[in-house]
Write an enzyme that holds these catalytic residues in place. Structure first.
Site, PDB file in Angstrom:
ATOM      1  CG  ASP A  27     -16.208 -29.154  41.384  1.00 36.02           C
ATOM      2  OD1 ASP A  27     -17.316 -28.086  41.839  1.00 36.02           O
ATOM      3  OD2 ASP A  27     -15.779 -29.172  41.562  1.00 36.02           O
ATOM      4  CG  ASP A  29     -13.384 -23.806  40.106  1.00 38.16           C
ATOM      5  OD1 ASP A  29     -13.053 -22.686  39.242  1.00 38.16           O
ATOM      6  OD2 ASP A  29     -14.887 -22.805  40.580  1.00 38.16           O
ATOM      7  CG  ASP A 226     -11.541 -31.371  43.069  1.00 39.63           C
ATOM      8  OD1 ASP A 226     -12.898 -30.722  43.331  1.00 39.63           O
ATOM      9  OD2 ASP A 226     -10.662 -30.507  43.598  1.00 39.63           O
TER      10      ASP A 226
END
Length: 343
Positions: A27, A29, A226
């Site tokens: 990922d 961001d 995250d």
């Protein structure tokens, strides 16, 4: 690696994760960068993983930018990347739409250039107004300056029979200044106005996993993210292993309380976790141990004792909490234990 019906604790790895898996599905961001800046340790860790032979692919639910723009940004940050290394939810939703719509179909776009480029690649024609007679609406993150009138155009088109698609439904997006509304918040605006439900492509749903596999050809992938409700759940749905890093949205309390589909295979503080083995979390008589820490469920409280690396303490707490919860979510009071770790 076999997948249990539910994970009772984070797993260990005798070798570095960059050696155990051929491809990292990262990922962006909250993992590689936040806003316009690289997250601490990201550049060096990814460089070392790549130098060791791990293929790095960047998988993002953010449909705003094109793969070329994302790759350019990564390269500027010190993470060399090509457009082919980037997989976006815009690409996933464009493929989903092309499978259902005729070639040359008009699509009203509520979003940014990344979505328009992806639609054109699939032979679809982006339009800007409901009066252009679109047969579908494609909605993706349009950035903080997306005009409110775009939601009205979507509502008009949907009320006239256009099929509604959304790149993703992340309610929030991390940035340099904090957490901001994501595409999911914008989707809710259109949902409230129309009463309709979109077809969604992005993580954690199968269209995004399909797009990622088709574009990377990964044989032993490791999802790195995250967010529990997109990255980790997407890995769970795809039957692949995952690494949660604590550099973005998810905090320690949310991880401890996670139900099975949100439990990662591994947990680490940041992307340096790719370059190391992962410790086991053994259990004896209900006590879970990791590093210098022990964790146990006593009554309705999680108790943490010991000292050492705080991420080991979190791993021990996850073992105690997830085993206690089984196939549900942990309802134990973990407040004092989490506060002691400072994570």
């Amino acid at each position: 690696m076999s997948h249990q019906q539910y994970r009772s604790r984070p797993l260990g790895s005798a070798v570095a994760l960059s050696e155990a898996y051929d491809t990292a599905l990262l990922d962006l961001d909250g993992v590689v960068y936040a806003g316009g800046h690289a997250i601490v340790h990201a550049v060096g860790s990814l460089g070392s993983a790549r130098a060791g032979g791990m293929h790095l692919a960047y998988v993002t639910n953010n449909a705003l930018r094109t793969p070329d723009a994302v790759a350019e940004h990564l390269t500027e940050l010190g993470v060399p990347a090509d457009a082919a290394d980037v997989i976006t939810s815009a690409q996933a939703v464009a493929r989903l739409m092309a499978d259902q719509l005729p070639a040359g179909a008009r699509v009203l776009v509520v979003g940014g250039e990344g979505l328009r480029v992806a639609l054109r690649e699939r032979g679809l024609v982006p339009v800007e107004s409901a009066d252009d007679e679109p047969v579908a609406v494609a909605q993706g993150f349009g950035g903080p300056d997306l005009p409110w009138g775009r939601f009205a155009e979507a509502a008009y088109a949907i009320s006239r029979g256009a099929v509604w698609f959304a790149s993703n439904t992340d309610l929030t997006i991390p940035g340099a200044r904090g957490i901001a509304p994501g595409n999911g918040a914008a989707v809710e605006v259109v949902r409230i106005a129309t009463g309709a439900e979109p077809q969604v492509a992005g993580k954690p749903l199968p269209p995004m996993h399909r797009e990622t596999v088709l574009r990377t050809g990964a044989k032993r992938p490791l999802v790195v993210g995250d967010r529990l409700d997109t990255d980790i759940e997407g890995a769970f749905n795809g039957g692949v292993d995952s690494l949660l890093v604590l550099t973005g949205v998810t905090d320690a309390a949310q991880l401890i309380a996670a139900e099975p589909k949100y439990r990662p295979t591994y947990v680490d503080r940041d992307l340096r976790g790719l370059l190391t083995g992962q410790p086991e979390v053994p259990e004896e008589d209900g006590v879970f141990r990791c590093g210098g820490w022990t964790a146990v469920a006593r009554g309705d409280v999680l108790v943490l004792e010991g000292d050492g690396d705080t991420i080991d303490g979190l791993r021990a707490l996850c073992g105690a909490a997830w085993t206690h919860a089984g196939e549900g979510s942990c309802g134990l009071d973990a407040g004092k234990a989490v506060a002691r770790l400072g994570l």
